[in-house]
Design an enzyme around this catalytic site. Structure first.
Site, mmCIF file in Angstrom:
data_model
loop_
_atom_site.group_PDB
_atom_site.id
_atom_site.type_symbol
_atom_site.label_atom_id
_atom_site.label_comp_id
_atom_site.label_asym_id
_atom_site.label_seq_id
_atom_site.Cartn_x
_atom_site.Cartn_y
_atom_site.Cartn_z
ATOM 1 N N GLN A 75 47.329 47.057 45.191
ATOM 2 C CA GLN A 75 46.524 46.104 44.419
ATOM 3 C C GLN A 75 46.557 44.692 45.013
ATOM 4 O O GLN A 75 46.368 43.701 44.303
ATOM 5 C CB GLN A 75 47.009 46.063 42.966
ATOM 6 N N SER A 76 46.750 44.586 46.303
ATOM 7 C CA SER A 76 46.847 43.262 46.936
ATOM 8 C C SER A 76 45.589 42.411 46.714
ATOM 9 O O SER A 76 44.480 42.802 47.109
ATOM 10 C CB SER A 76 47.071 43.452 48.443
ATOM 11 N N ASN A 77 45.774 41.255 46.090
ATOM 12 C CA ASN A 77 44.665 40.298 45.946
ATOM 13 C C ASN A 77 44.271 39.749 47.310
ATOM 14 O O ASN A 77 43.104 39.490 47.579
ATOM 15 C CB ASN A 77 45.089 39.114 45.066
#
Ligand code: PLP
Length: 314
Positions: A75-77
């Site tokens: 879920q890396s922004n």
């Protein structure tokens, strides 16, 4: 010393981001709390990585890259914003993500699906496996590749937050404290270095959302960024404070972090996220409760974004 303007940037965001006083939260916490709206940087759903990517992607283009790699958790922004920026600049992006966290097509992975991003997962905890996989993919595609490290946290990316400190200094309010989340380190290191140049008298606090030792990481990023700027400046651990807010660990929502998300949403209509900014704001609340702020202090909280993950991680 070089100036920030001596480094090429590609315009990706909308700057300066606003600074707003949080009247209700200020009343509740008994001090003056302001927010720097880097959740409104104008690319994707906003967030801090845009400032770093302006420097990093200019370097990628200058080096003739056709393909940009980056990495992070599922879920890396940062990975999502890298893909968004690359799309705008006509560069191919491949996200080689650790198969850790929420891997369903939700949150940032949903946004990547909308952008048609090439996302690959590697089932590993070791970033070396990821970088090896990037080399394999680059060879397979036959494209000239540029690798951006996790979080965009190298010396060049760190300049994005040196530049943010300069931006804050031009917005006309003196702050006693500046508080941000610390994940891969570049944001905090950039602010702490930038504060030495542009924000005298402002104490910088990093709220650690990951259970690792951030003192050496912060110091080396500050020193490397200062070297890029050819700045003759003494850097030491006295330049910043660190506080543990990670709870049970990175990307595992905490009771305090979730309470902070709800407090901000209910009182100010601003949405924090459970992985970074909610936990960071819980650290600010704890400091207020411990009496770290005087009633007439001005405390600036960096809202570093994270909206993409809000719909996946609860
Ligand atoms: C990456 C990130 C951070 C942490 O910034 P670092 O420079 O990696 O320490 C904070 N907030 C959000 C929303 C992020 O995506």
């Amino acid at each position: 010393m070089k100036r920030l303007e001596d480094f090429r940037r590609v315009p990706l965001g909308v700057f300066p981001t606003p600074i707003q006083r949080l009247d209700n939260i200020s009343r509740l916490l008994g001090t003056n709390v302001y927010v720097k709206r880097d959740d409104m940087t104008g690319l994707g759903l906003g967030g801090n990585k845009t400032r770093k990517l302006e420097f990093l992607l200019a370097d990628a283009i200058d080096k003739g890259a056709e393909l940009v790699f980056t990495t992070g958790g599922a879920q890396s922004n940062h990975a999502m914003l890298t893909a968004a920026a690359a799309g705008r600049l006509g560069l191919k992006a491949v996200l080689v993500l650790k198969k850790r966290g929420v891997t369903d097509i939700a949150g940032n992975l949903f946004l990547e699906k909308l952008m048609g991003t090439d996302v690959r997962f590697v089932d590993t905890d070791d970033y070396q496996d990821i970088y090896d996989e990037m080399d394999r993919i680059a060879a397979e595609l036959g494209l000239k590749a540029y690798k951006i490290p996790m979080g965009g946290s190298n010396a060049l990316g760190t300049l994005g937050y040196v530049s943010c400190a300069e931006e804050i200094s031009r917005q006309g309010i003196h702050f006693d404290h500046l508080i941000c989340a610390e994940g891969s380190g570049g944001t905090m290191a950039g602010l702490a270095l930038g504060a030495k140049f542009f924000l005298p008298g402002t104490r910088v606090h990093g709220m650690m959302v990951d259970a690792s030792d951030f003192t050496p990481v912060t110091l080396s990023l500050m020193k490397e960024a200062a070297a890029l700027l050819e700045a003759d400046i003494e850097i030491s651990e006295k330049d910043f404070d660190l506080r543990r807010v990670w709870g049970e660990g990175y990307a595992i929502p905490s009771k305090e972090g979730n309470a902070a998300v709800e407090m901000m949403a209910a009182n100010e209509g601003i949405f924090l996220d459970p992985v970074y900014t909610g936990k960071a704001f819980s650290g600010l609340i704890a400091m207020a409760e411990e009496g770290a702020f005087k009633p007439d202090d001005k405390v600036l909280f960096l809202h570093s974004g994270g909206a993409g993950g809000l719909f996946a991680v609860h």
